[in-house]
Design an enzyme around this catalytic site. Structure first.
Site, PDB file in Angstrom:
ATOM      1  N   GLU A 222       0.834  -1.194   0.000  1.00 42.27           N
ATOM      2  CA  GLU A 222       0.000   0.000   0.000  1.00 42.27           C
ATOM      3  C   GLU A 222       0.873   1.250   0.000  1.00 42.27           C
ATOM      4  O   GLU A 222       1.925   1.277   0.638  1.00 42.27           O
ATOM      5  CB  GLU A 222      -0.911   0.002   1.241  1.00 42.27           C
ATOM      6  CG  GLU A 222      -1.708  -1.293   1.395  1.00 42.27           C
ATOM      7  CD  GLU A 222      -2.447  -1.398   2.727  1.00 42.27           C
ATOM      8  OE1 GLU A 222      -2.828  -0.339   3.273  1.00 42.27           O
ATOM      9  OE2 GLU A 222      -2.635  -2.530   3.215  1.00 42.27           O
ATOM     10  N   GLU A 331     -10.094   6.636   2.019  1.00 44.56           N
ATOM     11  CA  GLU A 331     -10.558   5.944   3.230  1.00 44.56           C
ATOM     12  C   GLU A 331     -10.533   6.932   4.394  1.00 44.56           C
ATOM     13  O   GLU A 331      -9.633   7.760   4.500  1.00 44.56           O
ATOM     14  CB  GLU A 331      -9.650   4.753   3.532  1.00 44.56           C
ATOM     15  CG  GLU A 331      -9.980   4.016   4.831  1.00 44.56           C
ATOM     16  CD  GLU A 331      -8.972   2.919   5.157  1.00 44.56           C
ATOM     17  OE1 GLU A 331      -9.136   2.272   6.211  1.00 44.56           O
ATOM     18  OE2 GLU A 331      -8.023   2.718   4.364  1.00 44.56           O
TER      19      GLU A 331
END
Length: 415
Positions: A222, A331
């Site tokens: 990520e 997010e």
């Protein structure tokens, strides 16, 4: 194709399991034993510096010899030979000659972001910049052992139920590929400094490279930007990376803990980006390329045309072969303080329909195929209805596959 979360869709399967940071409400003084443990961790993370640079935001950037970085504390990397460049680059681009291009199409222009500490110096060749970890950083975690790590918040057997996202307090606006075989991704991420309501909430934009499932030991790589006061002690927008090879159970961590091997002396992982985008003003972005070297099998990362380093393939199980899915998006964490939805912003804090200059975007989205070639993928989207959203399209000009995303959080339709 846009899908609202109320329909429960497996495309956000892995994103909804990306877990929560180490929240803490612990304001008590550390015990003598905890002080010892904290100091041991600091000694492990903060390596001897050749040079130290004081950043305007208060960070100390230590210039550490490449061979002394924390990655080599990992037991699998004790005798690792550092690689300074990959064997191959997608589409055989000359990694020494890549020039960062100004993003322009339909009259929309963006500029490349830099890091704040650059204004006060640079690290010499043969070293890498590492943000010094402070005692206060560690004490904000729920425990010393959990500092800089995520923990799974969702049961393995139920991860396809998107309603679990409500219970985990994580909300998303994401785009995803269908399941397949992927060997990397490239995308340009618009950089903002969103408002985050609570100190134990965060807001981010990132890409996920995913292999396996929760039942088989999820692997992820990520990278992106985040505003996360729990981790950094401020509300700056910062560059971050993460990895796991066992669904966030015991492996992996944020930034430069043991695992990722940095080779670049210009970018500090965990360092603040500056400047960030302004409403109806200059838009700033950075371009991330993550790909699997066909010869060595390691996963390399490039930022704005600069090789940053790599995740050795030995760290992973599923990702030793390929990724099964790629995702991009935003997010946030919604703590639901006082029984209300958070006002933490995603992206710029504006909904996707407000478009360039107001809404945040991710553009020029590509994936790397088995022939080490960049391809424009088909994507599916999912989002938190009324609080945050996402709108995707394909431009045959300079933007390629792209989407706008984000939102303000609590509003008249999101309580």
């Amino acid at each position: 194709m846009d899908l609202k979360l109320s329909f429960g869709f497996v495309v956000v399967l892995y994103v909804f399991t990306t877990a929560r940071i180490c929240y803490t409400d612990n304001n008590s003084s550390p015990s003598s034993h905890e002080n010892v443990e904290v100091q041991k961790l600091l000694n492990s993370l903060n390596k001897p510096a050749v040079k130290s640079i004081k950043s305007p935001d208060g960070d100390i950037i230590d210039c550490v010899k490449i061979s002394h970085q924390p990655a080599f504390d990992h037991p699998l990397l004790k005798n690792h030979t550092i690689k300074m460049r990959p064997s191959y680059h997608p589409n055989q681009i000359n990694v020494d000659g890549i020039k960062a291009m100004n993003a322009s199409t339909h009259g929309h222009a963006s500029s490349l972001v830099t890091q704040l500490w650059h204004s006060n110096g640079k690290c010499p060749k043969g070293t890498i910049p590492i943000r010094r970890t402070k005692k206060e950083d560690v004490l904000r975690a729920s425990s010393v052992s959990s500092y800089g790590k995520k923990t799974s918040s969702i049961a393995k057997s139920s991860f396809v139920d998107v309603e679990l996202d409500v219970r985990s307090r994580h909300e998303y606006a994401v785009a995803s590929t269908s399941n397949g075989q992927f060997y990397g991704t490239k995308a340009s991420l618009n950089v903002w400094n969103p408002y985050v309501q609570e100190s134990n909430e965060f807001s981010l934009a990132q890409t996920w490279v995913v292999g396996g499932t929760y039942d088989t030991g999820l692997n992820t790589i990520e990278a992106g930007w985040q505003v996360c006061q729990v981790l950094y002690g401020d509300t700056n927008t910062r560059f971050f990376i993460y990895w796991t090879s066992d669904a966030y159970q015991k492996t992996g961590c944020y930034n430069l803990c043991s695992g990722f091997i940095q080779t670049n002396n210009k970018y500090a992982i965990g360092g603040s980006f500056s400047p960030t985008s302004q409403m109806d003003g200059t838009q700033y972005e950075f371009t991330i390329l993550i790909w699997k070297d066909p010869r060595g099998g390691d996963w390399w990362m490039q930022l704005n045309g600069e090789l940053i380093g790599y995740w050795p393939s030995v760290l992973f199980t599923h990702l030793r072969r390929s990724a099964s899915e790629i995702q991009w998006g935003g997010e946030i964490v919604n703590r639901g303080t006082h029984g209300q939805h958070t006002t933490t912003q995603m992206g710029s804090g504006r909904f996707s329909g407000e478009w360039f200059g107001k809404a945040s975007y991710i553009r020029k989205i590509e994936t790397v195929d088995a022939h080490n070639t960049l391809r424009t993928p088909d994507i599916y989207t999912g989002y938190q209805q009324n609080c945050y959203d996402i709108l995707s399209d394909l431009d045959n000009g300079g933007w390629g596959r792209y989407f706008f995303f984000g939102g303000p959080g609590r509003n008249k339709d999101c309580q």
